[in-house]
Scaffold this motif. Structure first.
Motif, PDB file in Angstrom:
ATOM      1  N   ALA A  78       0.874  -1.397  -0.093  1.00  9.90           N
ATOM      2  CA  ALA A  78      -0.050  -0.498   0.113  1.00  9.90           C
ATOM      3  C   ALA A  78       0.620   1.485  -0.617  1.00  9.90           C
ATOM      4  CB  ALA A  78      -0.014  -0.180   1.569  1.00  9.90           C
ATOM      5  N   ARG A  79       2.039   1.629   0.681  1.00 13.02           N
ATOM      6  CA  ARG A  79       3.080   2.163   0.689  1.00 13.02           C
ATOM      7  C   ARG A  79       3.620   2.547  -0.344  1.00 13.02           C
ATOM      8  NH1 ARG A  79       7.291   1.570   4.671  1.00 13.02           N
ATOM      9  NH2 ARG A  79       6.038  -0.185   5.210  1.00 13.02           N
ATOM     10  N   PHE A  80       4.020   1.584  -1.042  1.00 17.55           N
ATOM     11  CA  PHE A  80       4.524   0.913  -2.155  1.00 17.55           C
ATOM     12  C   PHE A  80       3.985   2.667  -3.265  1.00 17.55           C
ATOM     13  CE2 PHE A  80       6.576  -1.415  -6.365  1.00 17.55           C
ATOM     14  CZ  PHE A  80       6.883  -0.785  -6.352  1.00 17.55           C
ATOM     15  N   ILE A  81       2.607   1.531  -3.444  1.00 19.07           N
ATOM     16  CA  ILE A  81       2.141   2.405  -4.665  1.00 19.07           C
ATOM     17  C   ILE A  81       0.843   3.726  -4.201  1.00 19.07           C
ATOM     18  CG2 ILE A  81       1.351   0.087  -6.432  1.00 19.07           C
ATOM     19  CD1 ILE A  81      -1.135  -0.062  -4.697  1.00 19.07           C
ATOM     20  N   ASN A  82       1.787   3.738  -2.848  1.00 18.41           N
ATOM     21  CA  ASN A  82       0.639   5.017  -2.366  1.00 18.41           C
ATOM     22  C   ASN A  82      -0.866   4.705  -2.462  1.00 18.41           C
ATOM     23  OD1 ASN A  82       0.121   7.097  -0.440  1.00 18.41           O
ATOM     24  ND2 ASN A  82      -0.055   8.422  -2.578  1.00 18.41           N
ATOM     25  N   ALA A  83      -1.597   3.253  -1.810  1.00 11.70           N
ATOM     26  CA  ALA A  83      -2.920   3.295  -1.891  1.00 11.70           C
ATOM     27  C   ALA A  83      -3.394   3.850  -0.484  1.00 11.70           C
ATOM     28  CB  ALA A  83      -3.495   1.982  -1.759  1.00 11.70           C
ATOM     29  N   ALA A  84      -4.629   4.681  -0.636  1.00 12.98           N
ATOM     30  CA  ALA A  84      -4.685   5.437   0.635  1.00 12.98           C
ATOM     31  C   ALA A  84      -5.245   4.360   2.156  1.00 12.98           C
ATOM     32  CB  ALA A  84      -6.747   5.907   1.016  1.00 12.98           C
ATOM     33  N   GLU A  85      -5.630   3.209   2.209  1.00 13.16           N
ATOM     34  CA  GLU A  85      -5.056   2.402   2.979  1.00 13.16           C
ATOM     35  C   GLU A  85      -5.145   0.932   2.151  1.00 13.16           C
ATOM     36  OE1 GLU A  85      -9.064   0.838   4.567  1.00 13.16           O
ATOM     37  OE2 GLU A  85     -10.254   1.741   3.059  1.00 13.16           O
ATOM     38  N   PRO A  86      -4.372   0.026   3.541  1.00 15.37           N
ATOM     39  CA  PRO A  86      -3.697  -1.610   2.813  1.00 15.37           C
ATOM     40  C   PRO A  86      -5.000  -2.243   2.752  1.00 15.37           C
ATOM     41  CG  PRO A  86      -2.711  -0.856   5.218  1.00 15.37           C
ATOM     42  CD  PRO A  86      -3.887   0.000   4.946  1.00 15.37           C
ATOM     43  N   ALA A  87      -6.272  -2.248   2.828  1.00 15.66           N
ATOM     44  CA  ALA A  87      -7.364  -3.326   2.571  1.00 15.66           C
ATOM     45  C   ALA A  87      -7.483  -2.534   1.237  1.00 15.66           C
ATOM     46  CB  ALA A  87      -8.410  -2.947   3.461  1.00 15.66           C
ATOM     47  N   GLU A  88      -7.360  -1.820   0.433  1.00 16.18           N
ATOM     48  CA  GLU A  88      -7.728  -1.015  -0.683  1.00 16.18           C
ATOM     49  C   GLU A  88      -6.666  -2.020  -1.774  1.00 16.18           C
ATOM     50  OE1 GLU A  88      -9.337   2.996  -1.188  1.00 16.18           O
ATOM     51  OE2 GLU A  88      -7.824   2.918  -1.251  1.00 16.18           O
ATOM     52  N   CYS A  89      -5.536  -3.159  -0.843  1.00  9.87           N
ATOM     53  CA  CYS A  89      -4.402  -4.416  -2.087  1.00  9.87           C
ATOM     54  C   CYS A  89      -4.725  -5.609  -1.472  1.00  9.87           C
ATOM     55  CB  CYS A  89      -3.348  -3.563  -1.534  1.00  9.87           C
ATOM     56  SG  CYS A  89      -2.763  -1.969  -1.712  1.00  9.87           S
ATOM     57  N   LEU A  90      -5.486  -6.046  -2.536  1.00 13.33           N
ATOM     58  CA  LEU A  90      -5.865  -7.603  -2.413  1.00 13.33           C
ATOM     59  C   LEU A  90      -4.766  -8.414  -3.477  1.00 13.33           C
ATOM     60  CD1 LEU A  90      -9.078  -7.346  -3.869  1.00 13.33           C
ATOM     61  CD2 LEU A  90      -8.828  -7.104  -1.457  1.00 13.33           C
ATOM     62  N   PHE A  91      -4.750  -9.117  -2.109  1.00 14.57           N
ATOM     63  CA  PHE A  91      -3.555  -9.817  -3.859  1.00 14.57           C
ATOM     64  C   PHE A  91      -4.059 -11.721  -4.572  1.00 14.57           C
ATOM     65  CE2 PHE A  91      -1.200  -9.213   0.851  1.00 14.57           C
ATOM     66  CZ  PHE A  91       0.233  -8.729   0.454  1.00 14.57           C
ATOM     67  N   THR A  92      -3.395 -11.430  -5.547  1.00 15.44           N
ATOM     68  CA  THR A  92      -3.721 -12.555  -5.900  1.00 15.44           C
ATOM     69  C   THR A  92      -2.951 -13.233  -6.682  1.00 15.44           C
ATOM     70  OG1 THR A  92      -3.392 -10.545  -8.079  1.00 15.44           O
ATOM     71  CG2 THR A  92      -5.557 -10.750  -7.004  1.00 15.44           C
ATOM     72  N   ARG A  93      -2.580 -13.892  -7.712  1.00 17.30           N
ATOM     73  CA  ARG A  93      -2.149 -14.828  -8.636  1.00 17.30           C
ATOM     74  C   ARG A  93      -1.185 -13.482  -9.622  1.00 17.30           C
ATOM     75  NH1 ARG A  93      -2.353 -18.745 -12.005  1.00 17.30           N
ATOM     76  NH2 ARG A  93      -5.021 -17.881 -12.415  1.00 17.30           N
ATOM     77  N   GLY A  94      -1.173 -12.782  -9.409  1.00 18.86           N
ATOM     78  CA  GLY A  94      -0.652 -11.728 -10.475  1.00 18.86           C
ATOM     79  C   GLY A  94      -1.878 -10.749 -11.690  1.00 18.86           C
TER      80      GLY A  94
END
Ligand code: PMP
Length: 422
Positions: A78-94
């Motif tokens: 989330a910090r790397f892409i400057n998302a507003a919060e970690p929950a907006e970053c979902l883990f996927t296979r790619g």
């Protein structure tokens, strides 16, 4: 900005000290997948050897540790892409799964007959086929942004394609086949002006420059860990919370529910709603380590280094008569695609001969068949640069390629001579 000490970087990649066909390895297929620094491999092996348990199985310390590492990885991303919060970053296979998630979940919910999805000629198949599948199921139509001879998107045509029927624009940040860097901020602003959402395929960008999803105002942003010096099998889908909250789950299973009965199931909050089943925990941890490692070098220094390599390669390959570079956009990432026009050497033949000198390039359609059709070719040869490539790599490529061309010229000369004496 600080410059990059490429020899120190190279020393962290044991694979670069190996040989292929008796020659020191020159790895120039970074757009397909990047090699891994020791630091990433060590974090992954430390995780497996000393910290692994399934996550969200809270009764015991080890599971709590694994859960914490997994969620810390999400925070790092989330910090790397400057998302507003970690929950907006979902883990996927790619990247592929990230795009399929949006197509299946958001697309099936929001698209209908008459709605339009806008793509571009530059797209990778993984940013085309998921939309074709959802268009078939919903009756939505696909419109395509054309490109000019340099490989730049024709933005004037794009602006005319946009209308109240446009529901989604899905474009790559960087073309994997040509290297074109698209003006995504402008593309997004124009789409928003007609009420459309934008998904950015960031597979070829995130390892090569700073990413700020909020500054771009991207609605969805997809990328893969393995092109970012991290593990395979892990990637990220960023989405704005407001959108993700309103979307139905992509897959059902464990860990994504709040309460299950045979009459009704309610779903977990973000991000768990979209992470059914045991995830690639070690992959997430490794991806965060890769981001730490790359960020430590500074992405501005990385971009400057790769721009230098591209400049050198463009100049050196440009000196080879009969070699034609495909993709001459002004804003390009470190990707160089070419074909042999005279003498006509197949890209596979070029790739095979380079391989015999230890040089890894990609040949083929690069999962971009519509783009190949646009240029009237079936294939190009492609060199793509990573942070550990150096000027010597580029020189070896140029010298080996010049030899391939000279050999083909000689052969062709022999054939022509034979024909003329008949
Ligand atoms: N989009 C682009 C632009 C790519 O270059 C790639 C990988 N070649 C993908 C999507 C797919 O990524 P993955 O195979 O990691 O899912």
């Amino acid at each position: 900005s600080p410059s990059l000490d490429v020899e120190t970087v190279r020393a962290q990649f044991p694979i670069l000290a190996t040989q292929a066909h008796g020659h020191p390895l020159v790895y120039l297929d970074n757009a397909a997948s990047a090699q891994k620094p020791r630091a990433v491999v060590e974090v992954v092996s430390d995780y497996y050897l000393g910290k692994h348990a399934n996550i969200h199985r809270g009764a015991y310390l080890l599971s709590q540790t694994a859960t914490r590492l997994y969620e810390e990885a999400r925070e790092r991303i989330a910090r790397f892409i400057n998302a507003a919060e970690p929950a907006e970053c979902l883990f996927t296979r790619g990247t592929t799964e990230s795009i399929n998630l949006v197509a299946a979940s958001w697309g099936m919910q929001h698209l209908g007959p008459g709605d339009e999805i806008v793509l571009s000629v530059l797209e990778h198949h993984s940013n085309i086929v998921p939309w074709q599948l959802v268009a078939e199921r919903t009756g939505a139509k696909i419109r395509v942004i054309p490109i000019d001879d340099a490989g730049d998107l024709q933005l004037d045509v794009y602006y005319r394609l946009l209308s109240p029927r446009t529901k989604l624009v899905a474009v790559g940040h960087v073309s994997n086949a040509l290297g074109t860097i698209n003006p995504v901020a402008e593309i997004i602003a124009a789409a928003h002006a007609v009420g459309a959402l934008v998904l950015v395929d960031g597979a070829q960008w995130v390892a090569h420059g700073n990413t700020d999803v909020q500054a771009l105002d991207a609605d969805f942003y997809a990328f893969s860990g393995h092109k970012l010096y991290g593990p395979t099998g892990i990637g990220v889908l960023y989405g704005k919370r407001r959108l993700l909250d309103a979307m139905p789950p992509y897959q059902g299973g464990g860990d994504m529910i709040e309460r299950v009965t045979f009459t009704e199931t309610t779903f977990a909050e973000l991000p768990n709603k979209f992470e059914a089943g045991t995830p690639h925990i070690a992959g997430a941890v490794g991806l965060a380590a890769a981001i730490d490692w790359l960020d430590g070098l500074g992405l501005e220094a990385v971009a400057a280094h790769e721009a230098e390599l591209l400049h050198q390669a463009t100049a050196r390959l440009g000196e080879i008569p009969g070699l034609e570079i495909k993709g001459t956009a002004r804003h390009k990432a470190g990707v160089l695609s070419w074909v042999a026009v005279d003498p006509p050497i197949s890209t596979l033949d070029m790739g095979t001969q380079l391989d015999l000198e230890g040089i890894c390039v990609r040949t083929g359609h690069h999962c971009c068949e519509p783009l190949m059709d646009h240029f009237g070719v079936t294939s190009t040869a492609r060199a793509s640069f990573g942070v550990y490539n150096n000027h010597d790599d580029v020189e070896r490529l140029a010298i080996a390629l010049a030899k391939v061309f000279a050999t083909a010229h000689r052969r062709l000369g022999v054939v022509r001579e034979a024909a003329s004496t008949e």
